[in-house]
Design a protein around this motif. Structure first.
Motif, PDB file in Angstrom:
ATOM      1  N   ASP A   6      -2.576   6.794  -1.993  1.00 20.16           N
ATOM      2  CA  ASP A   6      -1.420   7.321  -1.226  1.00 20.16           C
ATOM      3  C   ASP A   6      -1.383   6.296   0.110  1.00 20.16           C
ATOM      4  N   PHE A   7      -2.459   5.590   0.293  1.00 11.78           N
ATOM      5  CA  PHE A   7      -2.242   4.579   1.543  1.00 11.78           C
ATOM      6  C   PHE A   7      -1.414   3.461   1.015  1.00 11.78           C
ATOM      7  N   LEU A   8      -1.922   3.046  -0.063  1.00  8.08           N
ATOM      8  CA  LEU A   8      -1.180   1.814  -0.577  1.00  8.08           C
ATOM      9  C   LEU A   8       0.385   2.177  -0.932  1.00  8.08           C
ATOM     10  N   ARG A   9       0.820   3.355  -1.404  1.00 13.28           N
ATOM     11  CA  ARG A   9       2.099   3.485  -1.585  1.00 13.28           C
ATOM     12  C   ARG A   9       2.924   3.632  -0.369  1.00 13.28           C
ATOM     13  N   ALA A  10       2.400   4.165   0.674  1.00 12.63           N
ATOM     14  CA  ALA A  10       2.914   4.363   2.028  1.00 12.63           C
ATOM     15  C   ALA A  10       3.256   2.724   2.702  1.00 12.63           C
ATOM     16  N   ARG A  11       2.111   1.858   2.528  1.00 18.22           N
ATOM     17  CA  ARG A  11       2.165   0.637   2.906  1.00 18.22           C
ATOM     18  C   ARG A  11       3.587  -0.060   2.162  1.00 18.22           C
ATOM     19  N   PHE A  12       3.469   0.113   0.559  1.00 18.07           N
ATOM     20  CA  PHE A  12       4.377  -0.655  -0.101  1.00 18.07           C
ATOM     21  C   PHE A  12       5.770  -0.197   0.377  1.00 18.07           C
ATOM     22  N   ALA A  13       5.923   1.118   0.822  1.00 13.48           N
ATOM     23  CA  ALA A  13       7.310   1.835   0.986  1.00 13.48           C
ATOM     24  C   ALA A  13       7.643   1.122   2.388  1.00 13.48           C
ATOM     25  N   GLU A  14       6.868   1.025   3.458  1.00 11.73           N
ATOM     26  CA  GLU A  14       7.001   0.165   4.697  1.00 11.73           C
ATOM     27  C   GLU A  14       7.760  -1.336   4.435  1.00 11.73           C
ATOM     28  N   ARG A  15       7.059  -1.872   3.511  1.00 12.57           N
ATOM     29  CA  ARG A  15       7.393  -3.336   3.172  1.00 12.57           C
ATOM     30  C   ARG A  15       8.762  -3.048   2.589  1.00 12.57           C
ATOM     31  N   ARG A  16       8.906  -2.364   1.562  1.00 10.94           N
ATOM     32  CA  ARG A  16      10.354  -2.117   1.081  1.00 10.94           C
ATOM     33  C   ARG A  16      11.347  -1.996   2.096  1.00 10.94           C
ATOM     34  N   ALA A  17      11.104  -1.021   3.057  1.00  6.98           N
ATOM     35  CA  ALA A  17      12.011  -0.627   4.039  1.00  6.98           C
ATOM     36  C   ALA A  17      12.418  -1.703   4.975  1.00  6.98           C
ATOM     37  N   ILE A  18      11.396  -2.871   5.327  1.00 12.95           N
ATOM     38  CA  ILE A  18      11.708  -3.832   5.922  1.00 12.95           C
ATOM     39  C   ILE A  18      12.242  -5.213   5.283  1.00 12.95           C
ATOM     40  N   ALA A  19      12.269  -4.982   3.980  1.00 13.87           N
ATOM     41  CA  ALA A  19      12.846  -6.302   3.157  1.00 13.87           C
ATOM     42  C   ALA A  19      14.143  -6.752   3.576  1.00 13.87           C
ATOM     43  N   ASP A  20      15.199  -6.238   3.935  1.00 14.37           N
ATOM     44  CA  ASP A  20      16.123  -6.524   4.457  1.00 14.37           C
ATOM     45  C   ASP A  20      16.194  -7.269   5.973  1.00 14.37           C
ATOM     46  N   THR A  21      15.229  -6.576   6.625  1.00 11.41           N
ATOM     47  CA  THR A  21      15.075  -7.259   7.863  1.00 11.41           C
ATOM     48  C   THR A  21      14.705  -8.763   8.078  1.00 11.41           C
ATOM     49  N   ILE A  22      13.458  -8.602   6.924  1.00  8.66           N
ATOM     50  CA  ILE A  22      12.831  -9.926   6.813  1.00  8.66           C
ATOM     51  C   ILE A  22      13.746 -10.970   6.240  1.00  8.66           C
ATOM     52  N   ASP A  49       7.350  -3.754  -6.774  1.00 13.06           N
ATOM     53  CA  ASP A  49       7.724  -3.162  -7.800  1.00 13.06           C
ATOM     54  C   ASP A  49       6.360  -3.290  -8.734  1.00 13.06           C
ATOM     55  N   ALA A  50       6.031  -4.611  -8.690  1.00 18.69           N
ATOM     56  CA  ALA A  50       4.906  -4.986  -9.456  1.00 18.69           C
ATOM     57  C   ALA A  50       3.451  -4.416  -8.981  1.00 18.69           C
ATOM     58  N   LYS A  51       3.222  -4.429  -7.803  1.00 20.25           N
ATOM     59  CA  LYS A  51       2.278  -3.831  -7.070  1.00 20.25           C
ATOM     60  C   LYS A  51       2.231  -2.296  -7.572  1.00 20.25           C
ATOM     61  N   LEU A  52       3.223  -1.761  -7.335  1.00 23.07           N
ATOM     62  CA  LEU A  52       3.505  -0.438  -7.669  1.00 23.07           C
ATOM     63  C   LEU A  52       3.202   0.215  -8.881  1.00 23.07           C
ATOM     64  N   ALA A  53       3.498  -0.830  -9.978  1.00 21.29           N
ATOM     65  CA  ALA A  53       3.014  -0.763 -11.222  1.00 21.29           C
ATOM     66  C   ALA A  53       1.776  -0.732 -11.657  1.00 21.29           C
ATOM     67  N   LEU A  54       0.903  -1.425 -10.842  1.00 24.16           N
ATOM     68  CA  LEU A  54      -0.410  -1.777 -11.089  1.00 24.16           C
ATOM     69  C   LEU A  54      -1.133  -0.503 -10.385  1.00 24.16           C
ATOM     70  N   LEU A  55      -0.655   0.005  -9.286  1.00 19.42           N
ATOM     71  CA  LEU A  55      -1.139   1.233  -8.642  1.00 19.42           C
ATOM     72  C   LEU A  55      -0.983   2.501  -9.833  1.00 19.42           C
ATOM     73  N   ALA A  91      -5.491  -3.560  -1.535  1.00 14.74           N
ATOM     74  CA  ALA A  91      -5.526  -3.006  -0.134  1.00 14.74           C
ATOM     75  C   ALA A  91      -5.946  -3.972   0.721  1.00 14.74           C
ATOM     76  N   ARG A  92      -6.479  -5.195   0.428  1.00 12.47           N
ATOM     77  CA  ARG A  92      -6.932  -6.288   1.288  1.00 12.47           C
ATOM     78  C   ARG A  92      -6.036  -6.797   2.281  1.00 12.47           C
ATOM     79  N   PRO A  93      -4.661  -6.928   2.014  1.00 15.46           N
ATOM     80  CA  PRO A  93      -3.861  -7.314   3.279  1.00 15.46           C
ATOM     81  C   PRO A  93      -3.685  -6.455   4.330  1.00 15.46           C
ATOM     82  N   PHE A  94      -4.335  -5.012   3.911  1.00 14.10           N
ATOM     83  CA  PHE A  94      -3.938  -3.869   4.936  1.00 14.10           C
ATOM     84  C   PHE A  94      -5.291  -3.548   5.763  1.00 14.10           C
ATOM     85  N   THR A  95      -6.434  -4.751   5.634  1.00  8.51           N
ATOM     86  CA  THR A  95      -7.426  -4.269   6.376  1.00  8.51           C
ATOM     87  C   THR A  95      -7.589  -3.992   7.743  1.00  8.51           C
ATOM     88  N   GLY A  96      -6.498  -4.523   8.505  1.00  7.85           N
ATOM     89  CA  GLY A  96      -6.329  -4.239   9.769  1.00  7.85           C
ATOM     90  C   GLY A  96      -5.434  -3.173  10.299  1.00  7.85           C
TER      91      GLY A  96
END
Length: 106
Positions: A6-22, A49-55, A91-96
């Protein structure tokens, strides 16, 4: 939130939401019709999408009666416990992050 999936799904969703801003901040060709040729938003979304598929592939195993086992559907045969090493690595990129639990450290 105590479930790593669930934690990873939320982080991936956040990243997807800011893709256009980046994209808007990093692309010299800002186009408002969504058809920029730089490829960056598409690359980020494909990566997510690849990370979600692994998840999804490394999900928690369940018995036919719907009870979740403490093992991964993929790694369960090798007696790995849930969450499996694959999810811990994702999850390593989200340790902080404030929601990250030290017990998830790979």
């Amino acid at each position: 939130m105590t479930d790593l999936a669930d934690f990873l799904r939320a982080r991936f969703a956040e990243r997807r939401a800011i893709a256009d801003t980046i994209h808007d901040l990093g692309c010299g060709e800002i186009r408002y019709d969504g058809n920029c040729t730089c490829g960056q938003p598409a690359l980020l979304l494909v990566d997510l999408d690849a990370k979600l598929a692994l998840l999804d592939e490394h999900g928690q195993a369940s018995l036919p009666n719907g009870i979740d086992l403490d093992e991964c559907r993929v790694c369960g045969g090798s007696n790995e416990v849930w969450p499996c090493p694959t999810l811990r690595i994702l999850a390593r990129p989200f340790t902080g992050h404030t929601g990250y639990l030290e017990e998830w450290a790979a």
